[in-house]
Design a protein around this motif. Sequence first.
Motif, PDB file in Angstrom:
ATOM      1  N   PRO A 161      34.350  34.155  18.948  1.00 23.93           N
ATOM      2  CA  PRO A 161      34.658  32.770  18.604  1.00 23.93           C
ATOM      3  C   PRO A 161      33.600  31.809  19.132  1.00 23.93           C
ATOM      4  O   PRO A 161      32.944  32.092  20.130  1.00 23.93           O
ATOM      5  N   THR A 162      33.487  30.654  18.463  1.00 22.58           N
ATOM      6  CA  THR A 162      32.447  29.699  18.814  1.00 22.58           C
ATOM      7  C   THR A 162      32.876  28.802  19.964  1.00 22.58           C
ATOM      8  O   THR A 162      34.057  28.621  20.233  1.00 22.58           O
ATOM      9  N   ASN A 163      31.878  28.230  20.620  1.00 22.14           N
ATOM     10  CA  ASN A 163      32.090  27.309  21.731  1.00 22.14           C
ATOM     11  C   ASN A 163      31.681  25.907  21.294  1.00 22.14           C
ATOM     12  O   ASN A 163      30.527  25.713  20.919  1.00 22.14           O
ATOM     13  N   PRO A 164      32.548  24.907  21.339  1.00 22.67           N
ATOM     14  CA  PRO A 164      33.909  24.931  21.854  1.00 22.67           C
ATOM     15  C   PRO A 164      34.982  24.938  20.767  1.00 22.67           C
ATOM     16  O   PRO A 164      36.161  24.869  21.061  1.00 22.67           O
ATOM     17  N   GLY A 165      34.584  25.001  19.483  1.00 24.60           N
ATOM     18  CA  GLY A 165      35.537  24.790  18.403  1.00 24.60           C
ATOM     19  C   GLY A 165      36.416  25.963  18.055  1.00 24.60           C
ATOM     20  O   GLY A 165      37.317  25.848  17.229  1.00 24.60           O
ATOM     21  N   VAL A 166      36.155  27.142  18.649  1.00 23.42           N
ATOM     22  CA  VAL A 166      36.949  28.352  18.434  1.00 23.42           C
ATOM     23  C   VAL A 166      37.008  28.717  16.946  1.00 23.42           C
ATOM     24  O   VAL A 166      38.047  29.111  16.419  1.00 23.42           O
ATOM     25  N   ASP A 167      35.881  28.580  16.268  1.00 18.66           N
ATOM     26  CA  ASP A 167      35.771  29.082  14.898  1.00 18.66           C
ATOM     27  C   ASP A 167      35.465  30.577  14.944  1.00 18.66           C
ATOM     28  O   ASP A 167      34.910  31.093  15.921  1.00 18.66           O
ATOM     29  N   ILE A 168      35.801  31.264  13.868  1.00 21.76           N
ATOM     30  CA  ILE A 168      35.577  32.705  13.771  1.00 21.76           C
ATOM     31  C   ILE A 168      34.579  32.969  12.649  1.00 21.76           C
ATOM     32  O   ILE A 168      34.720  32.443  11.540  1.00 21.76           O
ATOM     33  N   ILE A 169      33.581  33.782  12.943  1.00 21.63           N
ATOM     34  CA  ILE A 169      32.570  34.153  11.954  1.00 21.63           C
ATOM     35  C   ILE A 169      32.765  35.625  11.592  1.00 21.63           C
ATOM     36  O   ILE A 169      32.999  36.464  12.468  1.00 21.63           O
ATOM     37  N   ASP A 170      32.660  35.944  10.334  1.00 22.63           N
ATOM     38  CA  ASP A 170      32.845  37.308   9.849  1.00 22.63           C
ATOM     39  C   ASP A 170      31.655  38.165  10.290  1.00 22.63           C
ATOM     40  O   ASP A 170      30.573  38.114   9.697  1.00 22.63           O
ATOM     41  N   LEU A 171      31.838  38.952  11.338  1.00 23.61           N
ATOM     42  CA  LEU A 171      30.748  39.760  11.888  1.00 23.61           C
ATOM     43  C   LEU A 171      30.320  40.863  10.932  1.00 23.61           C
ATOM     44  O   LEU A 171      29.138  41.219  10.874  1.00 23.61           O
ATOM     45  N   GLU A 172      31.253  41.401  10.185  1.00 22.50           N
ATOM     46  CA  GLU A 172      30.911  42.451   9.224  1.00 22.50           C
ATOM     47  C   GLU A 172      29.959  41.915   8.155  1.00 22.50           C
ATOM     48  O   GLU A 172      29.001  42.591   7.762  1.00 22.50           O
ATOM     49  N   GLU A 173      30.204  40.680   7.703  1.00 21.18           N
ATOM     50  CA  GLU A 173      29.324  40.068   6.706  1.00 21.18           C
ATOM     51  C   GLU A 173      27.952  39.782   7.303  1.00 21.18           C
ATOM     52  O   GLU A 173      26.924  40.006   6.655  1.00 21.18           O
ATOM     53  N   LEU A 174      27.911  39.289   8.541  1.00 16.59           N
ATOM     54  CA  LEU A 174      26.615  39.071   9.198  1.00 16.59           C
ATOM     55  C   LEU A 174      25.867  40.391   9.356  1.00 16.59           C
ATOM     56  O   LEU A 174      24.645  40.451   9.178  1.00 16.59           O
ATOM     57  N   GLY A 175      26.594  41.450   9.696  1.00 16.28           N
ATOM     58  CA  GLY A 175      25.963  42.760   9.826  1.00 16.28           C
ATOM     59  C   GLY A 175      25.362  43.242   8.512  1.00 16.28           C
ATOM     60  O   GLY A 175      24.267  43.817   8.491  1.00 16.28           O
ATOM     61  N   ARG A 176      26.066  42.987   7.426  1.00 15.50           N
ATOM     62  CA  ARG A 176      25.552  43.373   6.100  1.00 15.50           C
ATOM     63  C   ARG A 176      24.279  42.617   5.777  1.00 15.50           C
ATOM     64  O   ARG A 176      23.290  43.203   5.297  1.00 15.50           O
ATOM     65  N   ILE A 177      24.280  41.316   6.032  1.00 16.54           N
ATOM     66  CA  ILE A 177      23.111  40.483   5.748  1.00 16.54           C
ATOM     67  C   ILE A 177      21.925  40.911   6.605  1.00 16.54           C
ATOM     68  O   ILE A 177      20.787  41.024   6.120  1.00 16.54           O
ATOM     69  N   ALA A 178      22.170  41.152   7.889  1.00 16.61           N
ATOM     70  CA  ALA A 178      21.086  41.540   8.800  1.00 16.61           C
ATOM     71  C   ALA A 178      20.453  42.857   8.367  1.00 16.61           C
ATOM     72  O   ALA A 178      19.227  43.002   8.367  1.00 16.61           O
ATOM     73  N   LYS A 179      21.294  43.811   7.993  1.00 17.45           N
ATOM     74  CA  LYS A 179      20.771  45.108   7.560  1.00 17.45           C
ATOM     75  C   LYS A 179      19.979  44.976   6.258  1.00 17.45           C
ATOM     76  O   LYS A 179      18.896  45.567   6.113  1.00 17.45           O
ATOM     77  N   VAL A 302      40.209  36.929   9.287  1.00 19.41           N
ATOM     78  CA  VAL A 302      38.977  37.510   9.844  1.00 19.41           C
ATOM     79  C   VAL A 302      39.176  37.827  11.326  1.00 19.41           C
ATOM     80  O   VAL A 302      38.769  38.889  11.812  1.00 19.41           O
ATOM     81  N   ALA A 303      39.811  36.903  12.038  1.00 16.50           N
ATOM     82  CA  ALA A 303      40.077  37.127  13.462  1.00 16.50           C
ATOM     83  C   ALA A 303      40.910  38.385  13.674  1.00 16.50           C
ATOM     84  O   ALA A 303      40.617  39.206  14.552  1.00 16.50           O
ATOM     85  N   LYS A 304      41.950  38.564  12.860  1.00 11.19           N
ATOM     86  CA  LYS A 304      42.808  39.735  12.991  1.00 11.19           C
ATOM     87  C   LYS A 304      42.038  41.026  12.683  1.00 11.19           C
ATOM     88  O   LYS A 304      42.336  42.084  13.237  1.00 11.19           O
ATOM     89  N   LYS A 305      41.049  40.925  11.799  1.00  9.34           N
ATOM     90  CA  LYS A 305      40.262  42.095  11.416  1.00  9.34           C
ATOM     91  C   LYS A 305      39.342  42.551  12.540  1.00  9.34           C
ATOM     92  O   LYS A 305      39.182  43.757  12.765  1.00  9.34           O
ATOM     93  N   GLN A 306      38.748  41.607  13.258  1.00 10.06           N
ATOM     94  CA  GLN A 306      37.697  41.991  14.202  1.00 10.06           C
ATOM     95  C   GLN A 306      38.047  41.784  15.679  1.00 10.06           C
ATOM     96  O   GLN A 306      37.271  42.194  16.546  1.00 10.06           O
ATOM     97  N   MET A 307      39.219  41.208  15.969  1.00 12.60           N
ATOM     98  CA  MET A 307      39.626  41.000  17.356  1.00 12.60           C
ATOM     99  C   MET A 307      40.952  41.701  17.639  1.00 12.60           C
ATOM    100  O   MET A 307      41.828  41.751  16.768  1.00 12.60           O
ATOM    101  N   LYS A 308      41.106  42.213  18.849  1.00 12.52           N
ATOM    102  CA  LYS A 308      42.370  42.849  19.242  1.00 12.52           C
ATOM    103  C   LYS A 308      43.438  41.799  19.530  1.00 12.52           C
ATOM    104  O   LYS A 308      44.600  41.964  19.177  1.00 12.52           O
ATOM    105  N   LEU A 309      43.043  40.712  20.222  1.00  9.92           N
ATOM    106  CA  LEU A 309      43.915  39.593  20.550  1.00  9.92           C
ATOM    107  C   LEU A 309      43.091  38.317  20.414  1.00  9.92           C
ATOM    108  O   LEU A 309      41.873  38.376  20.203  1.00  9.92           O
TER     109      LEU A 309
END
Length: 396
Positions: A161-179, A302-309
Amino acid sequence: MTNNPGSKKESNMETTAIRTQIERTQFMEHSAPLYLTSSYVFEDAEDMRASFSEEKERNIYSRFSNPNTSEFIEKIAAMEGAETGYAFATGMSAVFSTLAALLNSGDHIVSARSIFGSTHSLFTKYFPKWNISHSYFNVNEIDSVESLIKPETKILFAESPTNPGVDIIDLEELGRIAKKHNLILIIDNCFATPYLQNPIKFGADLVIHSATKLIDGQGRVLGGVTVGSADLIREIYLFSRNTGPALSPFNAWILSKSLETLLVRLDRHCENALKVAEFLEQEANAENVKYPFLKSHPQYEVAKKQMKLGGNIISFEIKGGLEAGRKFIDNVQLCSRSANLGDTRSIVTHPASTTHSKLSEEDRLEAGITPGLVRISVGLEHIDDIIKDLKQALNA
């Protein structure tokens, strides 16, 4: 180096955090001792030569490595699913050294706009001195990332999550783009810790933590760590070996012990935070409450997909803007007024006048930091006492 019951891959994270340890000395101590030494001795000239040429893997000087820092690094790397890492004096020294080690003059960074204020200052004030440029994408417009990539782009960087707004970024999508574009994906995982989220599973090459926060968990020491692929960490190690941002052995010892209770602490942090977020959603003077595991959060799925809590950080806006935000901060009684987070003690912060005050108003608004935004780091006090304090401060 380690004394583990079985391999790290076979152990659950709780066991890894507790049972990964440096080898016992002849005294057979149960808890790892402190190695407060600046340097190490050698058997003879050949031993010294082989050690400095790295034909031998051993401690030479504590700016390079130390048994306590090695134990801490190995624990974090195992918990994150990384190959290895390097530990730093602070979280920001980890961010700076990681980027500086990998970037050359003329390189370009693509980064989420919602990042810690000091990281923003690196991108806008200091890296331009070395002809290193950047482009920002809005956390809610991840589809724009690819349009920002240039031939000279080398790194894709984000917090989630982002600081301080607690936004969630789709890490799987970033991983796809980076690769796809052969970029180095670096994720600042400070708010989540290795327990709640493992960015390497989604394609990250490197993961950074400010260990000062939830990893220490008690507001005692400073520290940072970067873990990831061995080839990239090698470059970071060589840079840091020469520039000297190493974590002290004492702080490493504290942080390694802190990891042994990380999971049980985070369970309570997250339980309390969800209850506080649900309370704030019902309060008339609070609006735009954001917590990753609230169903109202824009990136809840997205948060539920990539975070445990959901973590322990909540952001919300006080009706009335800047002055109302300051008045709320003035009226808390139990919660601490501090710029830190991740402590056993609940902490309230007004980012516009503190952690992000050096940014221009335009930059703050672009990062989602409104005048009335308040960040709460929910601690381990009894939940009824936390809510009681927030309620009276909101009503004041």
